[in-house]
Design a protein around this motif. Sequence first.
Motif, PDB file in Angstrom:
ATOM      1  N   UNK A 418       0.824  -1.205   0.000  1.00  0.00           N
ATOM      2  CA  UNK A 418       0.000   0.000   0.000  1.00  0.00           C
ATOM      3  C   UNK A 418       0.862   1.262   0.000  1.00  0.00           C
ATOM      4  N   UNK A 419       0.267   2.359  -0.456  1.00  0.00           N
ATOM      5  CA  UNK A 419       0.925   3.664  -0.527  1.00  0.00           C
ATOM      6  C   UNK A 419       0.150   4.644   0.347  1.00  0.00           C
ATOM      7  N   UNK A 420       0.862   5.367   1.201  1.00  0.00           N
ATOM      8  CA  UNK A 420       0.196   6.319   2.092  1.00  0.00           C
ATOM      9  C   UNK A 420      -0.411   7.480   1.298  1.00  0.00           C
ATOM     10  N   UNK A 425      -2.024  13.224  -0.222  1.00  0.00           N
ATOM     11  CA  UNK A 425      -2.078  12.288  -1.334  1.00  0.00           C
ATOM     12  C   UNK A 425      -0.964  12.613  -2.322  1.00  0.00           C
ATOM     13  N   UNK A 426      -0.100  11.660  -2.659  1.00  0.00           N
ATOM     14  CA  UNK A 426       0.986  11.938  -3.614  1.00  0.00           C
ATOM     15  C   UNK A 426       0.437  12.457  -4.944  1.00  0.00           C
ATOM     16  N   UNK A 427       1.059  13.485  -5.470  1.00  0.00           N
ATOM     17  CA  UNK A 427       0.569  14.081  -6.713  1.00  0.00           C
ATOM     18  C   UNK A 427       0.684  13.128  -7.895  1.00  0.00           C
ATOM     19  N   UNK A 437     -16.912   6.225  -8.981  1.00  0.00           N
ATOM     20  CA  UNK A 437     -16.523   6.792  -7.691  1.00  0.00           C
ATOM     21  C   UNK A 437     -16.444   5.726  -6.605  1.00  0.00           C
ATOM     22  N   UNK A 438     -17.274   4.688  -6.722  1.00  0.00           N
ATOM     23  CA  UNK A 438     -17.244   3.613  -5.727  1.00  0.00           C
ATOM     24  C   UNK A 438     -15.910   2.869  -5.768  1.00  0.00           C
ATOM     25  N   UNK A 439     -15.430   2.590  -6.983  1.00  0.00           N
ATOM     26  CA  UNK A 439     -14.147   1.907  -7.129  1.00  0.00           C
ATOM     27  C   UNK A 439     -13.010   2.799  -6.654  1.00  0.00           C
ATOM     28  N   UNK A 440     -13.098   4.087  -6.942  1.00  0.00           N
ATOM     29  CA  UNK A 440     -12.075   5.024  -6.484  1.00  0.00           C
ATOM     30  C   UNK A 440     -12.004   5.020  -4.964  1.00  0.00           C
ATOM     31  N   UNK A 441     -13.155   5.082  -4.323  1.00  0.00           N
ATOM     32  CA  UNK A 441     -13.204   5.079  -2.858  1.00  0.00           C
ATOM     33  C   UNK A 441     -12.716   3.750  -2.288  1.00  0.00           C
ATOM     34  N   UNK A 442     -13.053   2.653  -2.971  1.00  0.00           N
ATOM     35  CA  UNK A 442     -12.692   1.326  -2.481  1.00  0.00           C
ATOM     36  C   UNK A 442     -11.197   1.054  -2.565  1.00  0.00           C
ATOM     37  N   UNK A 443     -10.480   1.862  -3.345  1.00  0.00           N
ATOM     38  CA  UNK A 443      -9.033   1.656  -3.482  1.00  0.00           C
ATOM     39  C   UNK A 443      -8.266   2.164  -2.268  1.00  0.00           C
ATOM     40  N   UNK A 447      -5.478   5.039   5.816  1.00  0.00           N
ATOM     41  CA  UNK A 447      -4.628   6.114   5.295  1.00  0.00           C
ATOM     42  C   UNK A 447      -3.869   5.715   4.040  1.00  0.00           C
ATOM     43  N   UNK A 448      -4.272   4.596   3.410  1.00  0.00           N
ATOM     44  CA  UNK A 448      -3.468   4.046   2.331  1.00  0.00           C
ATOM     45  C   UNK A 448      -4.282   3.730   1.073  1.00  0.00           C
ATOM     46  N   UNK A 449      -3.612   3.918  -0.079  1.00  0.00           N
ATOM     47  CA  UNK A 449      -4.099   3.373  -1.342  1.00  0.00           C
ATOM     48  C   UNK A 449      -3.596   1.932  -1.405  1.00  0.00           C
ATOM     49  N   UNK A 450      -4.505   1.002  -1.668  1.00  0.00           N
ATOM     50  CA  UNK A 450      -4.164  -0.418  -1.682  1.00  0.00           C
ATOM     51  C   UNK A 450      -3.977  -0.875  -3.122  1.00  0.00           C
ATOM     52  N   UNK A 451      -2.825  -1.451  -3.402  1.00  0.00           N
ATOM     53  CA  UNK A 451      -2.488  -1.846  -4.774  1.00  0.00           C
ATOM     54  C   UNK A 451      -3.212  -3.099  -5.247  1.00  0.00           C
ATOM     55  N   UNK A 452      -3.655  -3.935  -4.303  1.00  0.00           N
ATOM     56  CA  UNK A 452      -4.239  -5.216  -4.684  1.00  0.00           C
ATOM     57  C   UNK A 452      -3.205  -6.322  -4.777  1.00  0.00           C
TER      58      UNK A 452
END
Length: 578
Positions: A418-420, A425-427, A437-443, A447-452
């Motif tokens: 994951x990325x913080x 949020x990193x530019x 928008x649901x998929x965007x939120x689910x990512x 505090x992290x973006x999850x790569x999967x």
Amino acid sequence: NKSLMSFIGCLWILRSPCRLFHGCSRLLTSQIISYYDAINQCKKERPEYFNFASDVLDEWSRLEKDGKQLANPAFWWVNDEGEEVKWSFEELGFLSRKAANVLSEVCGLQRGDRVKVVLPRVPEWWLLNIACMRTGIVFIPGTSQLTAKDILYRLQASKAKCIITNDTLAPAVESVMRECQFLKSKLIVAKGSRDGWLNLKELLAVTSADHKCVKTKSHDPMLIYFTSGSTGFPKMVVHSHSSYGIGFATSGRYWMNLTPSDIMWNTSDTGWVKSAWSSVFAPWICGSCVFVHNMPQFKSSLIAETLSRYPITVFCTAPTAYRMLVQHDLSSYKFMSLKHCVSGGEPLNPEVMAKWKTQTGLDIYEGYGQTETVTICANMKGMKIKPGSLGKAVPPYDVQIIDDHGAILPVGKEGNIAVRVQPTRPFCLFSEYLGNSEKTAASVCGNFYVTGDRGIMDEEGYVWFVGRADDIINSSGYRIGPFEVESALIQHPAVSESAVVSSPDPIRGEVVKAFIVLAPAFISHDPEKLTCELQQHVKKLTAPYKYPRKVEFVQDLPKTATGKIQRKVLRNKEWGRV
């Protein structure tokens, strides 16, 4: 503007490494993290307005005009027929302004409109990239292996007002036109004319090069990539002008090791995001030459011959290609200019890295990222390479291994890569999944973006890939990542390629199954004996519970258009989900 001047200063350091190294004396590799800290100040100073065409490419062109002649052209294209195209940065600017006028004046496209570009490795693809930047039009690449159904879905989802392709794919486009009433124009890249199509080559010959680049904000959309997920149709990933335009400065200089004296060849298909990474943004922000071979089909001999014939200094290709290359006899080739090799897109087997080093004397520096990101982790030049590792986090990313609730896991514990994204949020992370928008939120998890992707971080901060979250095999409570088993299998001389997936089992729930493509010398061997031999081989190299209890020998493995093995196809077949 103090912020803008600080940012330009950072870019100047990036594009002129001699100012950094020779002005301050070359720093030791142990201080490489200091470079990252300095470069990352650019993130904090991100300007309100940014356009890669005017702020980077045109600046290189200005330096050329001022007599600071670069060692190489900006762009160098070749094909099997001996044809060549070489453009300086000044020529690149001249021709891309013509292309920009074609899009705006002839096709009637406006800032914010979207254009679908489905072309192989032809010079026009690069001109159109830049032309879209100059006009503020959103560029949507696609592989030339798309079918009519694929094209229809992408046109309808994106509402693109223009499509640009060649005469090979034009019939597929025409077959779906009735369902795409929003299309304003169709451009074809071909030598001859075609009814209903505008010819780009003919228009470039007569169109003016007088064009003023639009003033785009850093967060304005620049690119849309379609990316496949574990479920549903491909999603539209939006990147801004600064995301890729600035975001690849660090990895271009320190992962790809690029300078203005380098010639970089990246073999990626134009429809794959890696083409933007390594054939547009990273090399050109560093002032390097982008080398392209039209290469309609991958051939190990063609790759080897090209590396021998041309003064390519930096080479980038997918792990699948490296696997094929090390099986090819490279002893008769001499890569006199080659000095740096990188790879990405899928995990690279340590065995392949070792064979490449033996045959060429060069290491392979693996990097890791996604369509949604720039380079997340990489083995930077000067770092200790741990074969099989993705390397360390690339600034400005703070990479962590987290659990399913967003909590950071301890060293050595498997979890989600994951990325913080909080508090900042990193530019250089994607803007959104367009229209989802649901998929965007689910990512985002905590505090992290999850790569999967699943992985482990060691005590030195190196990240180790385990597998996709939905590729993990759970057998009798043991969680098994397919990559480790595949890495073990490929070390056996009988194995040319392999893919490992879960297979149903009445006792264990699921077990490891290996689909194996045999090396030519082993095709006639007794399959039962060979199966036992391979199972024992894996038991010796990994924990015994990870060995494949099932083995199936196949002629080939299902792959994506970019050469990635599709484990999901095999897994679905095993579980009767086809």
